[in-house]
Write a protein that holds these residues in place. Sequence first.
Motif, PDB file in Angstrom:
ATOM      1  N   ASP A  63       0.847  -1.188   0.000  1.00 17.84           N
ATOM      2  CA  ASP A  63       0.000   0.000   0.000  1.00 17.84           C
ATOM      3  C   ASP A  63       0.884   1.240   0.000  1.00 17.84           C
ATOM      4  OD1 ASP A  63      -2.405  -1.413   0.077  1.00 17.84           O
ATOM      5  OD2 ASP A  63      -2.329  -1.593   2.263  1.00 17.84           O
ATOM      6  N   VAL A  64       0.451   2.263  -0.722  1.00 18.55           N
ATOM      7  CA  VAL A  64       1.206   3.505  -0.873  1.00 18.55           C
ATOM      8  C   VAL A  64       0.500   4.618  -0.103  1.00 18.55           C
ATOM      9  CG1 VAL A  64       2.132   5.177  -2.525  1.00 18.55           C
ATOM     10  CG2 VAL A  64       1.958   2.751  -3.153  1.00 18.55           C
ATOM     11  N   ASN A  65       1.268   5.413   0.639  1.00 19.85           N
ATOM     12  CA  ASN A  65       0.740   6.517   1.456  1.00 19.85           C
ATOM     13  C   ASN A  65      -0.223   6.004   2.532  1.00 19.85           C
ATOM     14  OD1 ASN A  65       2.167   8.501   0.026  1.00 19.85           O
ATOM     15  ND2 ASN A  65       0.545   8.672  -1.500  1.00 19.85           N
ATOM     16  N   ARG A  66       0.144   4.908   3.148  1.00 18.53           N
ATOM     17  CA  ARG A  66      -0.689   4.331   4.198  1.00 18.53           C
ATOM     18  C   ARG A  66       0.173   3.807   5.338  1.00 18.53           C
ATOM     19  NH1 ARG A  66      -3.033  -1.755   4.314  1.00 18.53           N
ATOM     20  NH2 ARG A  66      -3.229  -1.788   6.569  1.00 18.53           N
ATOM     21  N   SER A  67      -0.287   4.034   6.570  1.00 18.23           N
ATOM     22  CA  SER A  67       0.364   3.462   7.738  1.00 18.23           C
ATOM     23  C   SER A  67      -0.654   2.651   8.530  1.00 18.23           C
ATOM     24  CB  SER A  67       0.940   4.558   8.635  1.00 18.23           C
ATOM     25  OG  SER A  67       1.439   4.002   9.835  1.00 18.23           O
ATOM     26  N   ALA A  68      -0.203   1.549   9.106  1.00 15.78           N
ATOM     27  CA  ALA A  68      -1.078   0.713   9.915  1.00 15.78           C
ATOM     28  C   ALA A  68      -0.991   1.071  11.396  1.00 15.78           C
ATOM     29  CB  ALA A  68      -0.705  -0.754   9.731  1.00 15.78           C
ATOM     30  N   LYS A  69      -0.251   2.104  11.717  1.00 20.47           N
ATOM     31  CA  LYS A  69       0.005   2.402  13.119  1.00 20.47           C
ATOM     32  C   LYS A  69      -1.216   2.903  13.878  1.00 20.47           C
ATOM     33  CE  LYS A  69       4.956   3.085  13.351  1.00 20.47           C
ATOM     34  NZ  LYS A  69       6.030   3.973  13.829  1.00 20.47           N
ATOM     35  N   ALA A  70      -2.130   3.557  13.192  1.00 19.26           N
ATOM     36  CA  ALA A  70      -3.278   4.144  13.902  1.00 19.26           C
ATOM     37  C   ALA A  70      -4.561   3.895  13.123  1.00 19.26           C
ATOM     38  CB  ALA A  70      -3.053   5.629  14.128  1.00 19.26           C
ATOM     39  N   GLY A  71      -4.852   2.630  12.873  1.00 18.61           N
ATOM     40  CA  GLY A  71      -6.112   2.305  12.218  1.00 18.61           C
ATOM     41  C   GLY A  71      -6.130   2.521  10.723  1.00 18.61           C
ATOM     42  N   PHE A  72      -5.000   2.267  10.049  1.00 21.11           N
ATOM     43  CA  PHE A  72      -4.907   2.342   8.592  1.00 21.11           C
ATOM     44  C   PHE A  72      -5.231   3.735   8.042  1.00 21.11           C
ATOM     45  CE2 PHE A  72      -4.517  -2.176   8.490  1.00 21.11           C
ATOM     46  CZ  PHE A  72      -5.338  -2.634   9.508  1.00 21.11           C
ATOM     47  N   PRO A  73      -4.627   4.781   8.555  1.00 19.40           N
ATOM     48  CA  PRO A  73      -4.925   6.115   8.031  1.00 19.40           C
ATOM     49  C   PRO A  73      -4.076   6.452   6.814  1.00 19.40           C
ATOM     50  CG  PRO A  73      -3.360   6.318   9.816  1.00 19.40           C
ATOM     51  CD  PRO A  73      -3.648   4.842   9.654  1.00 19.40           C
ATOM     52  N   PHE A  74      -4.474   7.511   6.146  1.00 12.15           N
ATOM     53  CA  PHE A  74      -3.632   8.085   5.106  1.00 12.15           C
ATOM     54  C   PHE A  74      -2.375   8.650   5.751  1.00 12.15           C
ATOM     55  CE2 PHE A  74      -2.582  12.234   3.057  1.00 12.15           C
ATOM     56  CZ  PHE A  74      -1.972  11.728   1.922  1.00 12.15           C
ATOM     57  N   ALA A  75      -1.222   8.320   5.193  1.00 14.03           N
ATOM     58  CA  ALA A  75       0.047   8.796   5.735  1.00 14.03           C
ATOM     59  C   ALA A  75       0.994   9.042   4.572  1.00 14.03           C
ATOM     60  CB  ALA A  75       0.632   7.794   6.714  1.00 14.03           C
ATOM     61  N   GLU A  76       1.179  10.287   4.219  1.00 11.07           N
ATOM     62  CA  GLU A  76       1.987  10.629   3.051  1.00 11.07           C
ATOM     63  C   GLU A  76       3.427  10.164   3.218  1.00 11.07           C
ATOM     64  OE1 GLU A  76       3.320  14.787   0.965  1.00 11.07           O
ATOM     65  OE2 GLU A  76       1.189  14.539   1.453  1.00 11.07           O
ATOM     66  N   ASP A  77       3.963   9.612   2.124  1.00 14.09           N
ATOM     67  CA  ASP A  77       5.359   9.159   2.052  1.00 14.09           C
ATOM     68  C   ASP A  77       5.653   7.943   2.936  1.00 14.09           C
ATOM     69  OD1 ASP A  77       5.886  11.127   0.226  1.00 14.09           O
ATOM     70  OD2 ASP A  77       6.776  12.514   1.674  1.00 14.09           O
ATOM     71  N   ILE A  78       4.616   7.191   3.285  1.00 15.62           N
ATOM     72  CA  ILE A  78       4.805   5.906   3.956  1.00 15.62           C
ATOM     73  C   ILE A  78       4.388   4.803   2.989  1.00 15.62           C
ATOM     74  CG2 ILE A  78       4.069   4.399   5.837  1.00 15.62           C
ATOM     75  CD1 ILE A  78       5.849   6.610   6.792  1.00 15.62           C
ATOM     76  N   VAL A  79       5.244   3.809   2.835  1.00 13.51           N
ATOM     77  CA  VAL A  79       4.918   2.642   2.007  1.00 13.51           C
ATOM     78  C   VAL A  79       4.809   1.448   2.941  1.00 13.51           C
ATOM     79  CG1 VAL A  79       5.568   1.256   0.014  1.00 13.51           C
ATOM     80  CG2 VAL A  79       6.223   3.670   0.113  1.00 13.51           C
ATOM     81  N   HIS A  80       3.674   0.760   2.854  1.00 11.46           N
ATOM     82  CA  HIS A  80       3.342  -0.314   3.790  1.00 11.46           C
ATOM     83  C   HIS A  80       3.349  -1.650   3.055  1.00 11.46           C
ATOM     84  CE1 HIS A  80       1.506  -2.032   7.386  1.00 11.46           C
ATOM     85  NE2 HIS A  80       0.600  -2.639   6.639  1.00 11.46           N
ATOM     86  N   TYR A  81       4.182  -2.584   3.512  1.00  9.23           N
ATOM     87  CA  TYR A  81       4.322  -3.899   2.900  1.00  9.23           C
ATOM     88  C   TYR A  81       3.851  -4.957   3.898  1.00  9.23           C
ATOM     89  CZ  TYR A  81       7.877  -1.379   0.114  1.00  9.23           C
ATOM     90  OH  TYR A  81       8.545  -0.486  -0.668  1.00  9.23           O
TER      91      TYR A  81
END
Length: 281
Positions: A129-147
């Motif tokens: 996933d691109v521009n997403r973080s799983a740290k706080a309920g799968f929010p939009f997070a610019e410049d984070i790449v989630h594998y």
Amino acid sequence: MKNLIYFFTFTLIITIFLQNGYTEPVVTDGLVSYWTFDQQDIAGGTVKDVWGENDGKIVGNPKVVDGQVGEALEFDGSDDYVNLTNLGDFGEKVGASTFEAWVKTSFKKDWTTLFKVLDQGCNMAWAIDVNRSAKAGFPFAEDIVHYYIRQKSAAGCNAIAVEIEFPLSDGKWHHIVFGIVDPGKSEVSIYMDGEPQEIIVGDAKKLDTFIPFVEPVYIGAANNRGNVERHFPGLIDEVRIYDRPLTADEVTRNFKSKIGLSVQAAEKLPIVWGTLKTILK
């Protein structure tokens, strides 16, 4: 004098050729599937797997455009994606492995999915996933790449889920390599543009037994238990899957390669030599 001119002219041409025309083909050891997204490898809505037997099906109307190597597919972020079926029996082998692609996007308004399969429950998941973080309920997070990769176990769900901080959505081509080095130790390697990345680890439960997934993998969108979500707006090129992790040298080789499987550049040398001799006769 003629021999001297001949020598210097040939040296000049060879120098230019080596600087601009020759690169090695990509690594094929452990290669499972390879989709070039070149026009010559697309026919009747089918995207040819030029190495394996896992042809994909185009959904929507992605455009064939100039790519990083040859041509690429441009996805509209609305209804375009490629259905890779379930990749044959690779679903039960997706332990030590590598996913690799060239990507170009400037979309930063929300998070999107580069590729994903998620079966019912937590039987199997495999995604970027691109521009997403799983740290706080799968929010939009610019410049984070989630594998991540997930499997079902007797204890529930085991998963390797990691994140990196990288400006992927800057409108430039970027080379992505996501490797699972040792699923039993939750060991992964991530390279962007040939450089290893610092990993932010989320869940890191070891993966023991892989259950074959039945849902197809989507490129350019997420297959979430049969539902299509999070369409990717941008260009994707040179998608490859290996059944082992790539070494740092192999990542560099693939990153620098401009010919894919082709030996066309290497074959140009005899042509240059023959042309030169004809000119200087």
